[in-house]
Scaffold this motif. Structure first.
Motif, short mmCIF file in Angstrom:
data_model
loop_
_atom_site.label_atom_id
_atom_site.label_comp_id
_atom_site.label_asym_id
_atom_site.label_seq_id
_atom_site.Cartn_x
_atom_site.Cartn_y
_atom_site.Cartn_z
N ASN A 75 0.82 -1.22 0.00
CA ASN A 75 0.00 0.00 0.00
C ASN A 75 0.85 1.26 0.00
OD1 ASN A 75 -2.28 -1.57 0.09
ND2 ASN A 75 -2.52 -1.41 2.30
N VAL A 76 2.05 1.17 0.58
CA VAL A 76 2.97 2.30 0.65
C VAL A 76 4.26 1.87 -0.03
CG1 VAL A 76 4.27 3.84 2.16
CG2 VAL A 76 1.97 3.12 2.83
N LYS A 77 4.76 2.70 -0.94
CA LYS A 77 6.02 2.43 -1.64
C LYS A 77 7.13 3.21 -0.94
CE LYS A 77 3.98 0.02 -4.83
NZ LYS A 77 3.88 -1.38 -4.61
N LYS A 91 5.80 3.30 7.56
CA LYS A 91 4.55 2.87 6.92
C LYS A 91 3.34 3.36 7.71
CE LYS A 91 1.74 -1.09 5.75
NZ LYS A 91 1.48 -2.49 5.93
N GLU A 140 0.39 5.91 6.36
CA GLU A 140 -1.04 5.59 6.36
C GLU A 140 -1.83 6.62 7.16
OE1 GLU A 140 -0.64 0.76 5.79
OE2 GLU A 140 -0.79 1.57 7.82
N ASN A 146 0.94 7.67 -0.08
CA ASN A 146 1.08 6.35 -0.67
C ASN A 146 2.54 6.02 -0.97
OD1 ASN A 146 1.56 7.90 -2.95
ND2 ASN A 146 -0.02 6.94 -4.20
N ALA A 147 3.45 6.93 -0.55
CA ALA A 147 4.88 6.67 -0.73
C ALA A 147 5.69 7.49 0.29
CB ALA A 147 5.32 7.04 -2.14
N LYS A 187 2.18 11.80 -2.01
CA LYS A 187 1.29 11.06 -2.90
C LYS A 187 1.99 11.04 -4.25
CE LYS A 187 -3.25 11.18 -1.08
NZ LYS A 187 -3.93 9.92 -1.13
N ASN A 196 0.18 6.64 -9.72
CA ASN A 196 0.24 5.17 -9.77
C ASN A 196 0.75 4.69 -11.08
OD1 ASN A 196 -0.55 4.81 -7.16
ND2 ASN A 196 -2.72 4.79 -7.65
#
Length: 151
Positions: free
Chosen positions: A51-53, A100, A104, A109-110, A148, A151
């Motif tokens: 979910n997180v890069k 992480k 969240e 997301n990264a 963010k 994708n």
């Protein structure tokens, strides 16, 4: 009675002073370890999920849509009787899980520009992290930007 109490108090103070003045016997060795090795150990990939890069140092990233915040984490683990690589990989995972969780919480997301940041001294690498391994504890500190990305 007062003399006996005074003698006991002085004896207790002398014992306390003895423990306080003992020299510290702790090693602090800087260990540089591969990020890939740490991510392959301790089932790290499945614990971190996807979910997180995460992007270390100057690794290329997808297009950053927005920067949310920056933050850091400093984690320690029991290193007593363990090889440096084993305890360092374990505490690296703890630090990554902390990043992480923060990502969240803030809706990122990264995490990009991740650098080692032990004692607030940055060490940037796309392939290695810095761990301080002592006689009893091992520690990893990381810092990064929560963003963010496309994708």
């Amino acid at each position: 009675m007062k003399q006996a109490l005074l003698t006991m108090t002085l004896a207790a103070a002398a014992v306390s002073a003895t423990f306080v003045t003992l020299p510290a016997m702790a090693a602090d060795t800087v260990v540089m370890l591969p990020i890939a090795g740490a991510l392959a150990a301790n089932d790290a990939q499945s614990k971190l999920g996807d979910n997180v890069k995460f992007y270390f140092g100057d690794q290329p990233t997808p297009k950053v849509l927005s920067k949310i915040t920056s933050d850091k984490t400093s984690q320690k683990t029991n290193g007593f009787g363990k090889a440096a690589e084993k305890s360092c990989n374990w505490v690296f995972l703890s630090a990554m899980l902390s990043l992480k969780k923060k990502a969240e919480e803030v809706g990122a997301n990264a995490v990009i520009n991740i650098v080692s940041n032990y004692n607030n001294k940055e060490m940037s690498s796309a392939t290695e992290f810095e761990c301080h391994d002592g006689a009893i504890m091992s520690g990893v500190a990381l810092k990064g930007d929560f963003v963010k990305v496309a994708n």
